[in-house]
Design a protein around this motif. Structure first.
Motif, PDB file in Angstrom:
ATOM      1  N   PRO A 198       0.809  -1.233   0.000  1.00  0.00           N
ATOM      2  CA  PRO A 198       0.000   0.000   0.000  1.00  0.00           C
ATOM      3  C   PRO A 198       0.832   1.268   0.000  1.00  0.00           C
ATOM      4  CG  PRO A 198      -0.861  -1.590   1.585  1.00  0.00           C
ATOM      5  CD  PRO A 198       0.464  -2.110   1.130  1.00  0.00           C
ATOM      6  N   VAL A 246      -0.283   3.932  -6.992  1.00  0.00           N
ATOM      7  CA  VAL A 246      -1.730   4.134  -7.072  1.00  0.00           C
ATOM      8  C   VAL A 246      -2.416   2.799  -6.840  1.00  0.00           C
ATOM      9  CG1 VAL A 246      -1.625   6.107  -8.657  1.00  0.00           C
ATOM     10  CG2 VAL A 246      -1.715   3.786  -9.571  1.00  0.00           C
ATOM     11  N   ASP A 247      -3.747   2.851  -6.751  1.00  0.00           N
ATOM     12  CA  ASP A 247      -4.529   1.619  -6.664  1.00  0.00           C
ATOM     13  C   ASP A 247      -4.354   0.839  -7.974  1.00  0.00           C
ATOM     14  OD1 ASP A 247      -6.682  -0.275  -6.757  1.00  0.00           O
ATOM     15  OD2 ASP A 247      -7.634   0.839  -5.143  1.00  0.00           O
ATOM     16  N   SER A 262      -6.211  -1.087  -9.502  1.00  0.00           N
ATOM     17  CA  SER A 262      -7.423  -1.201 -10.318  1.00  0.00           C
ATOM     18  C   SER A 262      -7.798   0.102 -11.013  1.00  0.00           C
ATOM     19  CB  SER A 262      -8.599  -1.666  -9.450  1.00  0.00           C
ATOM     20  OG  SER A 262      -8.863  -0.722  -8.420  1.00  0.00           O
ATOM     21  N   LEU A 263      -7.118   1.198 -10.698  1.00  0.00           N
ATOM     22  CA  LEU A 263      -7.427   2.481 -11.332  1.00  0.00           C
ATOM     23  C   LEU A 263      -6.921   2.495 -12.769  1.00  0.00           C
ATOM     24  CD1 LEU A 263      -6.570   5.031  -8.502  1.00  0.00           C
ATOM     25  CD2 LEU A 263      -8.813   4.125  -9.148  1.00  0.00           C
ATOM     26  N   THR A 273      -9.396   8.442 -10.563  1.00  0.00           N
ATOM     27  CA  THR A 273      -9.631   7.793  -9.279  1.00  0.00           C
ATOM     28  C   THR A 273     -11.071   7.305  -9.187  1.00  0.00           C
ATOM     29  OG1 THR A 273     -10.267   9.852  -8.185  1.00  0.00           O
ATOM     30  CG2 THR A 273      -7.926   9.312  -8.246  1.00  0.00           C
ATOM     31  N   ARG A 333      -3.919   0.927 -16.751  1.00  0.00           N
ATOM     32  CA  ARG A 333      -3.565   0.658 -15.359  1.00  0.00           C
ATOM     33  C   ARG A 333      -2.051   0.649 -15.177  1.00  0.00           C
ATOM     34  NH1 ARG A 333      -7.416  -4.567 -14.747  1.00  0.00           N
ATOM     35  NH2 ARG A 333      -6.224  -5.014 -16.641  1.00  0.00           N
ATOM     36  N   SER A 349       2.268  -0.788  -9.949  1.00  0.00           N
ATOM     37  CA  SER A 349       1.407  -1.066  -8.798  1.00  0.00           C
ATOM     38  C   SER A 349       0.838  -2.477  -8.864  1.00  0.00           C
ATOM     39  CB  SER A 349       0.273  -0.047  -8.729  1.00  0.00           C
ATOM     40  OG  SER A 349       0.772   1.254  -8.498  1.00  0.00           O
ATOM     41  N   ARG A 350       0.492  -2.921 -10.064  1.00  0.00           N
ATOM     42  CA  ARG A 350      -0.070  -4.268 -10.202  1.00  0.00           C
ATOM     43  C   ARG A 350       0.980  -5.333  -9.900  1.00  0.00           C
ATOM     44  NH1 ARG A 350      -4.885  -4.788 -12.386  1.00  0.00           N
ATOM     45  NH2 ARG A 350      -4.479  -6.784 -13.405  1.00  0.00           N
ATOM     46  N   TYR A 371       1.524  -5.321  -5.966  1.00  0.00           N
ATOM     47  CA  TYR A 371       0.427  -6.006  -5.286  1.00  0.00           C
ATOM     48  C   TYR A 371       0.381  -7.491  -5.656  1.00  0.00           C
ATOM     49  CZ  TYR A 371      -1.826  -1.893  -3.226  1.00  0.00           C
ATOM     50  OH  TYR A 371      -2.112  -0.802  -2.442  1.00  0.00           O
TER      51      TYR A 371
END
Length: 303
Positions: A50, A55-56, A58-59, A77, A96, A100-101, A104
């Motif tokens: 995190p 970023v997230d 999934s964004l 967002t 995306r 970040s992917r 995670y």
């Protein structure tokens, strides 16, 4: 006792005292230190996802799709706000952030690998102890295990995931089931040797319950080989999970895993190879580190 006998006794005592313990030998092994260090870094990356993830995962924003590593684009967002964002590892066809992917995805891969090893070892130990100690159950259990081993592991995993709903628990169970026969046969072979030892025969002659003999006398002597086997099962679980996700029969595409990231980028591999390159590097390094750790533990614990 003369001087020569005293000297010999002191040398023997010094040898016994200075003999390194198992933990000391493990720490001195270069393969264990290298593999353990890499896995420790990956574990810290997974725990800090995190904060390390920009970023997230999934964004997305279609305007910023298929960006090369280092380019700056836009991210929409969940609240509808548009932010300027630097894509360190580029973006996929949905816009995306691959970085970040991938970060995670480390969580999912390590979780699948560790849980697969735990499930396979738990069932394999139980079946192996019963098969090796209870003679009349040995034949039927081994024939079932031989039947499972005759089918390729990836086919069993694909069939089980296709039968059930694709989820994290389903994938772990589907990967663990083909590994159970290998653990069972390993434990059975150890039990067949250990049960002939004098201390086991003495416990049987004293009327010690079978469960107590298995728990106190046999199981502790199987720990070292099982630790080594567990590391290889963990590496296999990580790899098989990536294969299942890459084939589209693993975890749902919305879950960031290395296999899903590579599956989404394979159609545009010639134009945008970074979609597969970065998750592939993380996958290769993780599996290699686990295997190196397993080799080091095998050299130290199971000579």
């Amino acid at each position: 006792m003369d001087a020569k006998q005293l000297e010999a006794l002191s040398v023997e005592s010094a040898t016994i005292v200075t003999q390194p313990s198992t933990w000391a030998r493990v720490r001195r092994n270069g393969s264990v230190r290298l593999g353990g260090a890499v896995l420790l870094v990956l574990l810290l990356v997974a725990l800090a996802a995190p904060w390390l993830g920009t970023v997230d995962p999934s964004l997305f924003d279609p305007v910023s799709r298929d960006l090369t590593p280092g380019k700056t684009g836009e991210i929409t967002t969940l609240d509808g706000d548009t932010l300027q964002h630097r894509f360190i590892m580029g973006s996929d066809s949905f816009g995306r952030d691959i970085y970040s992917r991938v970060i995670y995805g480390t969580r999912v891969s390590l979780l699948v690998g560790v849980c697969t090893a735990i499930v396979a070892l738990a069932f394999g130990i139980a079946l192996g102890l019963v098969s090796g100690f209870v003679r009349w159950l040995d034949g039927p259990l081994m024939r079932v295990m031989d039947g499972l081993m005759a089918i390729p592991a990836i086919l069993i995993a694909i069939a089980l995931v296709a039968m059930w709903r694709g989820s994290l628990l389903t994938v772990i169970i589907a990967i663990a089931i083909p590994e159970i026969p290998r653990v069972t046969r390993l434990v059975r072979s150890l039990v067949l040797t250990i049960r002939e030892e004098p201390y086991v025969e003495a416990a049987i002659s004293l009327g010690t319950p079978t469960i107590k003999i298995m728990w106190r006398h046999i199981l502790p002597n199987t720990v070292a080989p099982l630790i080594v086997q567990g590391t290889f099962i963990c590496a296999s679980g990580i790899l098989v999970e990536a294969i299942l996700s890459f084939l589209g029969v693993g975890l749902p595409p919305d879950i960031p895993t290395w296999g899903n990231v590579m599956a989404e980028g394979r159609a545009q591999f010639n134009q945008y190879p970074h979609n597969i390159f970065f998750p592939g590097i993380f996958l290769a390094v993780t599996v290699l580190a686990v295997n190196i750790l397993g080799d080091g533990l095998r050299d130290t614990l199971d000579p």
